[in-house]
Design a protein around this motif. Structure first.
Motif, PDB file in Angstrom:
ATOM      1  N   ILE A 167       1.188  -1.399   0.020  1.00 35.49           N
ATOM      2  CA  ILE A 167      -0.107  -0.106   0.043  1.00 35.49           C
ATOM      3  C   ILE A 167       0.749   0.799   0.741  1.00 35.49           C
ATOM      4  N   ALA A 168       0.753   2.252  -0.904  1.00 29.42           N
ATOM      5  CA  ALA A 168       0.511   3.592  -0.840  1.00 29.42           C
ATOM      6  C   ALA A 168       0.634   4.758  -1.178  1.00 29.42           C
ATOM      7  N   GLY A 169       0.785   5.934   0.046  1.00 24.45           N
ATOM      8  CA  GLY A 169      -0.234   7.073  -0.477  1.00 24.45           C
ATOM      9  C   GLY A 169       0.890   8.228   0.071  1.00 24.45           C
ATOM     10  N   LEU A 170       0.180   9.328  -0.237  1.00 21.44           N
ATOM     11  CA  LEU A 170       0.238  10.581   0.040  1.00 21.44           C
ATOM     12  C   LEU A 170      -0.331  11.687   1.044  1.00 21.44           C
ATOM     13  N   SER A 171       0.446  12.296   1.683  1.00 27.97           N
ATOM     14  CA  SER A 171      -0.579  13.666   2.368  1.00 27.97           C
ATOM     15  C   SER A 171      -1.017  12.996   3.330  1.00 27.97           C
ATOM     16  N   THR A 172      -2.472  13.160   3.816  1.00 35.91           N
ATOM     17  CA  THR A 172      -2.660  12.760   4.697  1.00 35.91           C
ATOM     18  C   THR A 172      -3.153  10.733   4.588  1.00 35.91           C
ATOM     19  N   SER A 173      -2.420  10.456   3.503  1.00 37.73           N
ATOM     20  CA  SER A 173      -3.226   8.920   3.427  1.00 37.73           C
ATOM     21  C   SER A 173      -1.274   8.343   3.146  1.00 37.73           C
ATOM     22  N   GLY A 174      -0.694   9.282   3.424  1.00 35.02           N
ATOM     23  CA  GLY A 174       1.221   8.715   3.985  1.00 35.02           C
ATOM     24  C   GLY A 174       0.613   8.557   5.562  1.00 35.02           C
ATOM     25  N   THR A 175      -0.579   8.814   5.916  1.00 30.66           N
ATOM     26  CA  THR A 175      -0.899   8.637   7.453  1.00 30.66           C
ATOM     27  C   THR A 175      -1.541   6.874   7.216  1.00 30.66           C
ATOM     28  N   THR A 176      -2.144   6.537   6.370  1.00 34.89           N
ATOM     29  CA  THR A 176      -3.270   5.660   6.271  1.00 34.89           C
ATOM     30  C   THR A 176      -2.580   4.387   6.237  1.00 34.89           C
ATOM     31  N   VAL A 177      -1.714   4.685   5.074  1.00 33.60           N
ATOM     32  CA  VAL A 177      -1.252   3.474   4.708  1.00 33.60           C
ATOM     33  C   VAL A 177       0.268   2.804   5.634  1.00 33.60           C
ATOM     34  N   LEU A 178       0.139   3.800   6.770  1.00 38.53           N
ATOM     35  CA  LEU A 178       0.821   3.234   8.244  1.00 38.53           C
ATOM     36  C   LEU A 178      -0.439   2.562   9.036  1.00 38.53           C
ATOM     37  N   ALA A 179      -1.657   3.512   8.929  1.00 39.98           N
ATOM     38  CA  ALA A 179      -2.361   2.974  10.308  1.00 39.98           C
ATOM     39  C   ALA A 179      -3.069   1.215   9.771  1.00 39.98           C
ATOM     40  N   LEU A 180      -3.287   0.991   8.734  1.00 40.30           N
ATOM     41  CA  LEU A 180      -4.030   0.250   7.990  1.00 40.30           C
ATOM     42  C   LEU A 180      -3.331  -1.095   8.620  1.00 40.30           C
ATOM     43  N   PRO A 181      -1.706  -1.362   8.075  1.00 43.20           N
ATOM     44  CA  PRO A 181      -1.468  -2.465   8.547  1.00 43.20           C
ATOM     45  C   PRO A 181      -1.429  -2.883  10.273  1.00 43.20           C
ATOM     46  N   ILE A 182      -1.653  -1.854  10.774  1.00 51.15           N
ATOM     47  CA  ILE A 182      -0.973  -1.834  12.300  1.00 51.15           C
ATOM     48  C   ILE A 182      -2.940  -2.419  12.362  1.00 51.15           C
ATOM     49  N   ALA A 183      -3.359  -2.199  11.881  1.00 53.04           N
ATOM     50  CA  ALA A 183      -5.181  -2.786  12.175  1.00 53.04           C
ATOM     51  C   ALA A 183      -5.914  -3.866  11.654  1.00 53.04           C
TER      52      ALA A 183
END
Length: 341
Positions: A167-183
């Motif tokens: 998963i890869a993302g930018l800006s706000t999704s730069g937060t999301t792409v770290l949160a989802l693997p933890i979830a």
């Protein structure tokens, strides 16, 4: 649910006969490989064949009771099951002109890679998280559920993917792409975060969230995670729960907010005109300085935990598409390793 025949009947005209698609049973047969349903009843409601490499899916999310547009680029060689890269847009969710497709050549770069590229369109200003309440302005948002429970089995079943994801993302999704693997441990093997802020529950990080959701999006963060500082803000903070990133292939980058090579008048990846440049320099400069602060903090945190990651701190650069366009190829070796390519 729809049958394969129904999908074939609804195929758009203009399918090419490119050599890459010739080995792809979906593009040549003009039908998805299956009609899967997620455990909660989510399903693919419709499929459109757009050209010899690209499909648009409309996925019904049971958690949100809405259809979500999913743009898919098929692998260069799809004769055998391939992994999947989930490529997330920024704060506008790809519903505006600020998307990977509209602002970069990301799909062209990925066109010779043996990976399904999945780009969701939707979820503007939501941080792609599960909100605790429906919002009068932004509606029902259960994006964590969508990305971890609903969408992956549909992609794997309908496209014949091999179940290995990045998963890869930018800006706000730069937060999301770290949160989802933890979830959802084990779902993603690699993550690339460009100009994101991992910390969401401290005073600096929470202000980033409120700026995005409330000032720009018109939503209410109390409907998202409750009052600032409450348990849900902490629970969704990748910095606090960074130990959950252990075992992933990680690539994390940021500029420093100062003008760089893409901060020029009418840059091909930037907004047009003098006003557009001024906005990129002023607003984009401030935001990127903040993400730079967050990213250095995350680097220190991962070092303390003994979790390896590749960090790329650019000497200059604002919060803008030219730099994210540059970062995707630089992150590819990390993503490819996690995907087994």
């Amino acid at each position: 649910m729809f049958a394969a025949a129904a999908v074939a009947a609804g195929v758009m005209s203009g399918i090419g006969a490119g050599s890459a698609a010739a080995a792809d049973p979906i593009m040549t047969g003009k039908a998805l490989l299956g009609d899967p349903t997620a455990p909660d009843g989510s399903k693919i409601a419709k499929a459109e064949y757009r050209d010899d490499r690209n499909i648009r899916l409309y996925v019904y999310s049971a958690a949100m009771d809405q259809k979500v547009q999913i743009d898919v680029q098929r692998p260069a060689d799809a004769s055998v099951p391939r992994p999947t890269l989930y490529l997330l847009n920024g704060a506008g969710g790809g519903q505006d002109a600020a998307s990977w497709q509209a602002r970069t050549d990301a799909l062209q770069f990925l066109s010779d890679k043996n990976v399904n590229v999945v780009q969701p369109v939707g979820g503007k200003w939501s941080y792609y998280t599960d909100w605790i309440k429906d919002d009068p302005e932004l509606g029902r948002n259960k994006w964590k559920t969508f990305f971890t429970e609903e969408l992956p089995p549909l992609i794997d079943g309908a496209l014949g993917a091999n179940g290995v994801n990045a998963i890869a993302g930018l800006s706000t999704s730069g937060t999301t792409v770290l949160a989802l693997p933890i979830a959802k441990p084990g779902l993603y093997k690699a993550a690339a975060a460009f100009s994101g802020c991992a910390q969401t529950s401290d005073p600096v990080g929470s202000q980033f969230v409120k700026l995005t959701v409330e000032t720009w999006g018109g939503g209410d963060t109390e409907n998202m995670w409750g009052p600032v500082g409450s348990a849900d803000w902490v629970a969704n903070d990748p910095y606090v729960h960074a130990d959950g990133l252990r075992g992933l292939d990680l690539y994390i980058s940021s500029g420093n907010g100062l003008p760089g090579p893409h901060d020029t008048l009418d840059n091909q990846y930037g907004p047009p005109g003098a006003f557009g440049l001024a906005n990129q320099l002023l607003i984009g400069g401030v935001i990127e300085a903040g993400t730079n602060y967050c990213t250095h903090n995350l680097q220190n945190r991962l070092n303390q935990l003994g979790i390896p990651a590749t960090f790329d701190f650019q000497p200059n650069g604002t919060h803008s598409w030219g730099y994210w366009r540059d970062q995707l190829p630089k992150s590819w070796p990390t993503l490819a390793h996690g995907l087994g390519l």
